[in-house]
Motif scaffolding. Sequence first.
Motif, PDB file in Angstrom:
ATOM      1  N   ASN A  31     133.023  46.751 113.485  1.00 10.37           N
ATOM      2  CA  ASN A  31     132.250  47.414 112.402  1.00 10.37           C
ATOM      3  C   ASN A  31     131.144  46.770 111.817  1.00 10.37           C
ATOM      4  OD1 ASN A  31     134.026  49.836 112.751  1.00 10.37           O
ATOM      5  ND2 ASN A  31     135.523  48.971 112.025  1.00 10.37           N
ATOM      6  N   LEU A  32     131.451  45.387 111.525  1.00  8.58           N
ATOM      7  CA  LEU A  32     130.409  44.572 110.921  1.00  8.58           C
ATOM      8  C   LEU A  32     129.414  44.519 111.544  1.00  8.58           C
ATOM      9  CD1 LEU A  32     132.955  42.005 109.179  1.00  8.58           C
ATOM     10  CD2 LEU A  32     131.461  43.778 107.989  1.00  8.58           C
ATOM     11  N   PHE A  68     137.049  46.098 103.075  1.00 11.36           N
ATOM     12  CA  PHE A  68     135.862  46.269 103.984  1.00 11.36           C
ATOM     13  C   PHE A  68     134.872  47.149 103.910  1.00 11.36           C
ATOM     14  CE2 PHE A  68     139.901  44.112 106.427  1.00 11.36           C
ATOM     15  CZ  PHE A  68     139.077  42.912 106.442  1.00 11.36           C
ATOM     16  N   ASN A  69     135.188  48.298 103.500  1.00 11.69           N
ATOM     17  CA  ASN A  69     133.963  49.444 103.081  1.00 11.69           C
ATOM     18  C   ASN A  69     132.929  48.744 102.497  1.00 11.69           C
ATOM     19  OD1 ASN A  69     135.365  51.284 104.714  1.00 11.69           O
ATOM     20  ND2 ASN A  69     136.075  52.474 102.583  1.00 11.69           N
ATOM     21  N   ALA A  70     133.310  47.860 101.392  1.00 15.22           N
ATOM     22  CA  ALA A  70     132.455  47.294 100.509  1.00 15.22           C
ATOM     23  C   ALA A  70     131.579  46.256 101.282  1.00 15.22           C
ATOM     24  CB  ALA A  70     133.116  46.540  99.364  1.00 15.22           C
ATOM     25  N   ALA A  71     132.287  45.422 102.270  1.00 15.82           N
ATOM     26  CA  ALA A  71     131.477  44.659 103.074  1.00 15.82           C
ATOM     27  C   ALA A  71     130.648  45.105 104.012  1.00 15.82           C
ATOM     28  CB  ALA A  71     132.796  43.675 103.946  1.00 15.82           C
ATOM     29  N   VAL A  72     131.016  46.481 104.534  1.00 15.14           N
ATOM     30  CA  VAL A  72     130.141  47.027 105.282  1.00 15.14           C
ATOM     31  C   VAL A  72     128.904  47.544 104.642  1.00 15.14           C
ATOM     32  CG1 VAL A  72     129.800  49.253 106.892  1.00 15.14           C
ATOM     33  CG2 VAL A  72     131.834  47.821 107.145  1.00 15.14           C
ATOM     34  N   ARG A  73     129.207  48.074 103.435  1.00 19.00           N
ATOM     35  CA  ARG A  73     128.099  48.381 102.528  1.00 19.00           C
ATOM     36  C   ARG A  73     126.860  47.156 102.466  1.00 19.00           C
ATOM     37  NH1 ARG A  73     127.060  49.536  96.577  1.00 19.00           N
ATOM     38  NH2 ARG A  73     124.916  50.472  96.666  1.00 19.00           N
ATOM     39  N   CYS A  74     127.365  46.028 102.209  1.00 21.02           N
ATOM     40  CA  CYS A  74     126.613  44.885 101.954  1.00 21.02           C
ATOM     41  C   CYS A  74     126.022  44.677 103.260  1.00 21.02           C
ATOM     42  CB  CYS A  74     127.625  43.630 101.755  1.00 21.02           C
ATOM     43  SG  CYS A  74     127.910  43.399  99.877  1.00 21.02           S
ATOM     44  N   ALA A  75     126.779  44.535 104.303  1.00 19.38           N
ATOM     45  CA  ALA A  75     126.196  44.459 105.652  1.00 19.38           C
ATOM     46  C   ALA A  75     125.119  45.237 106.168  1.00 19.38           C
ATOM     47  CB  ALA A  75     127.169  44.452 106.627  1.00 19.38           C
ATOM     48  N   SER A  76     125.156  46.703 105.878  1.00 18.27           N
ATOM     49  CA  SER A  76     124.118  47.541 106.051  1.00 18.27           C
ATOM     50  C   SER A  76     122.759  47.557 104.974  1.00 18.27           C
ATOM     51  CB  SER A  76     124.718  48.999 105.930  1.00 18.27           C
ATOM     52  OG  SER A  76     125.179  49.346 104.786  1.00 18.27           O
ATOM     53  N   ASP A  77     123.277  46.847 103.992  1.00 22.60           N
ATOM     54  CA  ASP A  77     121.974  46.748 102.984  1.00 22.60           C
ATOM     55  C   ASP A  77     121.090  45.304 103.459  1.00 22.60           C
ATOM     56  OD1 ASP A  77     122.529  49.193 101.866  1.00 22.60           O
ATOM     57  OD2 ASP A  77     123.280  48.177 100.018  1.00 22.60           O
ATOM     58  N   CYS A 115     130.842  46.963  96.221  1.00 22.42           N
ATOM     59  CA  CYS A 115     129.582  45.973  96.302  1.00 22.42           C
ATOM     60  C   CYS A 115     128.632  46.075  95.483  1.00 22.42           C
ATOM     61  CB  CYS A 115     128.937  46.174  97.827  1.00 22.42           C
ATOM     62  SG  CYS A 115     127.599  45.365  98.241  1.00 22.42           S
ATOM     63  N   MET A 116     128.258  44.983  94.717  1.00 25.36           N
ATOM     64  CA  MET A 116     127.381  45.064  93.598  1.00 25.36           C
ATOM     65  C   MET A 116     126.233  44.484  93.970  1.00 25.36           C
ATOM     66  SD  MET A 116     129.044  46.984  91.258  1.00 25.36           S
ATOM     67  CE  MET A 116     128.157  47.027  89.979  1.00 25.36           C
ATOM     68  N   PRO A 117     125.121  44.815  94.338  1.00 28.12           N
ATOM     69  CA  PRO A 117     123.834  44.175  94.630  1.00 28.12           C
ATOM     70  C   PRO A 117     123.439  43.584  93.223  1.00 28.12           C
ATOM     71  CG  PRO A 117     123.598  46.530  95.267  1.00 28.12           C
ATOM     72  CD  PRO A 117     124.763  46.425  94.378  1.00 28.12           C
ATOM     73  N   MET A 118     122.881  42.346  93.657  1.00 31.95           N
ATOM     74  CA  MET A 118     122.472  41.470  92.616  1.00 31.95           C
ATOM     75  C   MET A 118     120.987  41.305  92.333  1.00 31.95           C
ATOM     76  SD  MET A 118     125.334  40.334  91.284  1.00 31.95           S
ATOM     77  CE  MET A 118     125.422  39.338  90.186  1.00 31.95           C
ATOM     78  N   VAL A 119     120.315  40.862  91.415  1.00 28.89           N
ATOM     79  CA  VAL A 119     118.868  40.741  91.348  1.00 28.89           C
ATOM     80  C   VAL A 119     118.095  40.265  92.628  1.00 28.89           C
ATOM     81  CG1 VAL A 119     117.121  39.887  90.053  1.00 28.89           C
ATOM     82  CG2 VAL A 119     118.839  40.946  88.721  1.00 28.89           C
ATOM     83  N   ALA A 120     118.754  39.193  92.948  1.00 30.29           N
ATOM     84  CA  ALA A 120     118.258  38.296  94.371  1.00 30.29           C
ATOM     85  C   ALA A 120     118.195  39.459  95.423  1.00 30.29           C
ATOM     86  CB  ALA A 120     118.746  37.003  94.479  1.00 30.29           C
ATOM     87  N   GLY A 121     119.443  40.240  95.540  1.00 31.73           N
ATOM     88  CA  GLY A 121     119.663  40.979  96.550  1.00 31.73           C
ATOM     89  C   GLY A 121     118.709  42.355  96.496  1.00 31.73           C
TER      90      GLY A 121
END
Length: 168
Positions: A31-32, A68-77, A115-121
Amino acid sequence: MPNDPGQEIAPTQNRGVAAVFQADLDAYTPNLIQALPSHVSVEKFKRVLVTAVSSNPDLLYANRRTLFNAAVRCASDGLIPDGREAALVVYRTRMKRRNPQTGLDIEEYVDAVQCMPMVAGIRKRMRNTGEVLSADAHVVYENDRFKFKLGDDGFIDHEPAGLAENPG
């Protein structure tokens, strides 16, 4: 009292949960791979995810599906959950679950991960679009000269107060 929330978890118990997490992560890897952009290797993403979980044990004991859903959200972003581009944060959340015996929905509180995007992200995502060259943020103080206009021909004109002046 083994279930005392203030009590430390025994290292052997922690290792057992970590081993289960690693096995779950290995099973979830396809999935990742599907979610990750080509410029991020799945090995690097998994290493950073394991480091994030190691440094925050709350993630290890949180609801695994939401982790894992949060990890996939990070990955897809295209973001790495390293605390700089994105962070995985645990929230106590009310969720519905279907009881398999009765078929009725049950509401319960779980430790869910987001998943919380940070400023750098956010800046990285803006640059990756190719539509934004740069973005700056500055503090505007009371005694600065500041003008702006919204609309099709908007602008920002900011002139900080002099060094000898009180910024306000």
